[in-house]
Design a protein around this motif. Structure first.
Motif, PDB file in Angstrom:
ATOM      1  N   LEU A  13       0.849  -1.148   0.037  1.00 50.52           N
ATOM      2  CA  LEU A  13       0.004   0.066  -0.024  1.00 50.52           C
ATOM      3  C   LEU A  13       0.872   1.127  -0.104  1.00 50.52           C
ATOM      4  CD1 LEU A  13      -2.874   1.265   0.242  1.00 50.52           C
ATOM      5  CD2 LEU A  13      -2.505   1.169   2.713  1.00 50.52           C
ATOM      6  N   LEU A  14       1.956   1.191   0.788  1.00 49.24           N
ATOM      7  CA  LEU A  14       2.776   2.326   0.929  1.00 49.24           C
ATOM      8  C   LEU A  14       3.483   2.408  -0.643  1.00 49.24           C
ATOM      9  CD1 LEU A  14       4.190   4.462   2.626  1.00 49.24           C
ATOM     10  CD2 LEU A  14       5.981   2.960   2.975  1.00 49.24           C
ATOM     11  N   ALA A  15       3.849   1.568  -1.293  1.00 49.03           N
ATOM     12  CA  ALA A  15       4.377   1.568  -2.514  1.00 49.03           C
ATOM     13  C   ALA A  15       3.357   2.248  -3.573  1.00 49.03           C
ATOM     14  CB  ALA A  15       5.009   0.219  -3.189  1.00 49.03           C
ATOM     15  N   ALA A  16       2.076   1.710  -3.556  1.00 44.99           N
ATOM     16  CA  ALA A  16       1.196   2.214  -4.202  1.00 44.99           C
ATOM     17  C   ALA A  16       1.017   3.572  -4.306  1.00 44.99           C
ATOM     18  CB  ALA A  16      -0.143   1.325  -4.105  1.00 44.99           C
ATOM     19  N   VAL A  17       0.924   4.035  -2.939  1.00 43.60           N
ATOM     20  CA  VAL A  17       0.569   5.575  -2.707  1.00 43.60           C
ATOM     21  C   VAL A  17       1.838   6.332  -3.030  1.00 43.60           C
ATOM     22  CG1 VAL A  17       0.341   7.276  -0.877  1.00 43.60           C
ATOM     23  CG2 VAL A  17      -1.286   5.166  -0.846  1.00 43.60           C
ATOM     24  N   GLY A  18       3.032   5.847  -2.811  1.00 43.78           N
ATOM     25  CA  GLY A  18       4.183   6.713  -3.394  1.00 43.78           C
ATOM     26  C   GLY A  18       4.357   6.750  -4.813  1.00 43.78           C
ATOM     27  N   GLY A  19       3.886   5.749  -5.271  1.00 40.85           N
ATOM     28  CA  GLY A  19       3.955   5.616  -6.744  1.00 40.85           C
ATOM     29  C   GLY A  19       2.691   6.655  -7.496  1.00 40.85           C
ATOM     30  N   ALA A  20       1.763   6.786  -6.691  1.00 43.89           N
ATOM     31  CA  ALA A  20       0.776   7.529  -7.194  1.00 43.89           C
ATOM     32  C   ALA A  20       0.939   9.117  -6.868  1.00 43.89           C
ATOM     33  CB  ALA A  20      -0.517   7.417  -6.359  1.00 43.89           C
ATOM     34  N   ILE A  21       1.773   9.224  -5.657  1.00 43.01           N
ATOM     35  CA  ILE A  21       2.190  10.641  -5.439  1.00 43.01           C
ATOM     36  C   ILE A  21       3.231  11.274  -6.358  1.00 43.01           C
ATOM     37  CG2 ILE A  21       3.504  12.145  -3.627  1.00 43.01           C
ATOM     38  CD1 ILE A  21       1.906  10.689  -1.444  1.00 43.01           C
ATOM     39  N   LEU A  22       4.075  10.507  -6.807  1.00 43.11           N
ATOM     40  CA  LEU A  22       5.391  10.906  -7.570  1.00 43.11           C
ATOM     41  C   LEU A  22       4.879  11.732  -8.873  1.00 43.11           C
ATOM     42  CD1 LEU A  22       8.492  10.976  -7.814  1.00 43.11           C
ATOM     43  CD2 LEU A  22       8.074   8.950  -9.295  1.00 43.11           C
ATOM     44  N   PRO A  23       4.158  11.352  -9.842  1.00 37.55           N
ATOM     45  CA  PRO A  23       3.774  12.177 -10.948  1.00 37.55           C
ATOM     46  C   PRO A  23       2.960  13.665 -10.466  1.00 37.55           C
ATOM     47  CG  PRO A  23       2.438  10.020 -11.198  1.00 37.55           C
ATOM     48  CD  PRO A  23       3.194  10.131  -9.785  1.00 37.55           C
ATOM     49  N   VAL A  24       2.183  13.516  -9.392  1.00 36.53           N
ATOM     50  CA  VAL A  24       1.634  14.705  -8.993  1.00 36.53           C
ATOM     51  C   VAL A  24       2.850  15.671  -8.476  1.00 36.53           C
ATOM     52  CG1 VAL A  24       0.019  15.832  -7.190  1.00 36.53           C
ATOM     53  CG2 VAL A  24      -0.581  13.727  -8.536  1.00 36.53           C
ATOM     54  N   ALA A  25       3.809  15.070  -7.664  1.00 39.73           N
ATOM     55  CA  ALA A  25       4.703  15.834  -7.122  1.00 39.73           C
ATOM     56  C   ALA A  25       5.768  16.443  -8.162  1.00 39.73           C
ATOM     57  CB  ALA A  25       5.669  15.082  -6.137  1.00 39.73           C
ATOM     58  N   LEU A  26       5.725  15.830  -9.217  1.00 40.47           N
ATOM     59  CA  LEU A  26       6.488  16.480 -10.298  1.00 40.47           C
ATOM     60  C   LEU A  26       5.988  17.062 -11.390  1.00 40.47           C
ATOM     61  CD1 LEU A  26       8.649  13.223 -11.053  1.00 40.47           C
ATOM     62  CD2 LEU A  26       9.500  15.136  -9.891  1.00 40.47           C
ATOM     63  N   GLY A  27       4.492  17.120 -11.312  1.00 43.54           N
ATOM     64  CA  GLY A  27       3.588  17.768 -12.091  1.00 43.54           C
ATOM     65  C   GLY A  27       3.491  19.352 -11.914  1.00 43.54           C
ATOM     66  N   ASN A  28       2.871  19.812 -12.510  1.00 44.27           N
ATOM     67  CA  ASN A  28       2.373  21.275 -12.328  1.00 44.27           C
ATOM     68  C   ASN A  28       1.069  21.615 -12.155  1.00 44.27           C
ATOM     69  OD1 ASN A  28       5.009  22.262 -12.802  1.00 44.27           O
ATOM     70  ND2 ASN A  28       4.791  22.512 -15.056  1.00 44.27           N
ATOM     71  N   GLU A  29       0.387  20.777 -11.327  1.00 40.62           N
ATOM     72  CA  GLU A  29      -1.094  20.870 -10.902  1.00 40.62           C
ATOM     73  C   GLU A  29      -1.335  22.055 -10.094  1.00 40.62           C
ATOM     74  OE1 GLU A  29      -3.271  18.868 -12.019  1.00 40.62           O
ATOM     75  OE2 GLU A  29      -1.952  17.876 -13.155  1.00 40.62           O
ATOM     76  N   ALA A  30      -2.111  22.891 -10.581  1.00 42.32           N
ATOM     77  CA  ALA A  30      -2.729  24.066  -9.774  1.00 42.32           C
ATOM     78  C   ALA A  30      -3.766  23.681  -8.822  1.00 42.32           C
ATOM     79  CB  ALA A  30      -3.282  25.169 -10.947  1.00 42.32           C
ATOM     80  N   PRO A  62       9.273 -11.982  -4.641  1.00 45.87           N
ATOM     81  CA  PRO A  62       9.188 -11.772  -3.222  1.00 45.87           C
ATOM     82  C   PRO A  62       8.506 -10.000  -2.993  1.00 45.87           C
ATOM     83  CG  PRO A  62      11.490 -11.287  -4.155  1.00 45.87           C
ATOM     84  CD  PRO A  62      10.629 -12.100  -5.442  1.00 45.87           C
ATOM     85  N   ALA A  63       8.551  -9.814  -1.991  1.00 44.47           N
ATOM     86  CA  ALA A  63       7.612  -8.602  -1.527  1.00 44.47           C
ATOM     87  C   ALA A  63       8.358  -7.552  -2.217  1.00 44.47           C
ATOM     88  CB  ALA A  63       7.615  -8.442  -0.151  1.00 44.47           C
ATOM     89  N   GLU A  64       9.398  -7.274  -2.295  1.00 46.04           N
ATOM     90  CA  GLU A  64      10.348  -6.290  -2.795  1.00 46.04           C
ATOM     91  C   GLU A  64       9.659  -5.950  -4.343  1.00 46.04           C
ATOM     92  OE1 GLU A  64      11.954  -8.717  -1.408  1.00 46.04           O
ATOM     93  OE2 GLU A  64      12.422  -7.581   0.421  1.00 46.04           O
ATOM     94  N   ILE A  65       9.697  -7.231  -5.230  1.00 46.91           N
ATOM     95  CA  ILE A  65       9.194  -7.000  -6.619  1.00 46.91           C
ATOM     96  C   ILE A  65       7.818  -6.746  -6.687  1.00 46.91           C
ATOM     97  CG2 ILE A  65       8.887  -8.383  -8.614  1.00 46.91           C
ATOM     98  CD1 ILE A  65      11.955  -8.052  -8.088  1.00 46.91           C
ATOM     99  N   GLN A  66       6.857  -7.275  -5.767  1.00 48.80           N
ATOM    100  CA  GLN A  66       5.563  -6.776  -5.561  1.00 48.80           C
ATOM    101  C   GLN A  66       5.529  -5.296  -5.518  1.00 48.80           C
ATOM    102  OE1 GLN A  66       3.580  -9.428  -3.063  1.00 48.80           O
ATOM    103  NE2 GLN A  66       3.806 -11.136  -4.052  1.00 48.80           N
ATOM    104  N   ALA A  67       6.200  -5.055  -4.451  1.00 48.85           N
ATOM    105  CA  ALA A  67       6.078  -3.462  -4.006  1.00 48.85           C
ATOM    106  C   ALA A  67       6.575  -2.653  -5.391  1.00 48.85           C
ATOM    107  CB  ALA A  67       6.965  -3.183  -2.773  1.00 48.85           C
ATOM    108  N   GLY A  68       7.559  -3.197  -6.176  1.00 49.74           N
ATOM    109  CA  GLY A  68       7.934  -2.264  -7.348  1.00 49.74           C
ATOM    110  C   GLY A  68       6.890  -2.433  -8.491  1.00 49.74           C
ATOM    111  N   VAL A  69       6.236  -3.332  -8.415  1.00 54.35           N
ATOM    112  CA  VAL A  69       5.248  -3.489  -9.431  1.00 54.35           C
ATOM    113  C   VAL A  69       4.027  -2.318  -9.055  1.00 54.35           C
ATOM    114  CG1 VAL A  69       3.404  -4.832 -10.359  1.00 54.35           C
ATOM    115  CG2 VAL A  69       5.730  -5.853 -10.355  1.00 54.35           C
ATOM    116  N   SER A  70       3.715  -2.488  -7.744  1.00 51.86           N
ATOM    117  CA  SER A  70       2.764  -1.696  -7.153  1.00 51.86           C
ATOM    118  C   SER A  70       3.328  -0.104  -7.247  1.00 51.86           C
ATOM    119  CB  SER A  70       2.208  -1.807  -5.718  1.00 51.86           C
ATOM    120  OG  SER A  70       1.884  -2.919  -5.646  1.00 51.86           O
TER     121      SER A  70
END
Length: 109
Positions: A13-30, A62-70
């Motif tokens: 779940l932490l990997a999923a949220v982190g992945g979802a935050i990255l494009p928002v953090a790098l984007g220019n969302e007003a 393993p869990a690390e690969i699953q987290a990377g996919v998430s």
């Protein structure tokens, strides 16, 4: 419940949220509302789509690969969905006619 399983699910779940935050953090969302919606939708895609991909293509990973996919699904899932949606909008009728012609046996495949 097994503490290791609980930790693994939290890690994913932490990997999923982190992945979802990255494009928002790098984007220019007003808009803050749009940014929150993108994070929530990206995380939901990762939570629901990543386990299917892992079970199909990486069944004993393993869990690390699953987290990377998430993380990757959370990061790029919405963008990929928008690209597919644009393709369907622009060429959907042509593709649907081809499928119908193949099923019905009419026209040239």
């Amino acid at each position: 419940m097994d503490t290791m399983l609980l930790f693994t699910r939290f890690w994913l779940l932490l990997a999923a949220v982190g992945g979802a935050i990255l494009p928002v953090a790098l984007g220019n969302e007003a808009s803050r509302k749009r940014a929150v919606a993108q994070v929530v939708c990206g995380a939901m895609m990762a939570v629901f789509l990543a386990p299917m991909l892992e079970r199909r293509f990486l069944p004993d990973s393993p869990a690390e690969i699953q987290a990377g996919v998430s993380f990757l699904v959370g990061c790029f899932g919405l963008r990929l969905t928008m690209i597919v949606q644009r393709l369907i909008d622009s060429r959907g009728e042509t593709l649907a006619n081809r499928v119908i012609d193949r099923i019905a046996g009419g026209g040239n495949p």
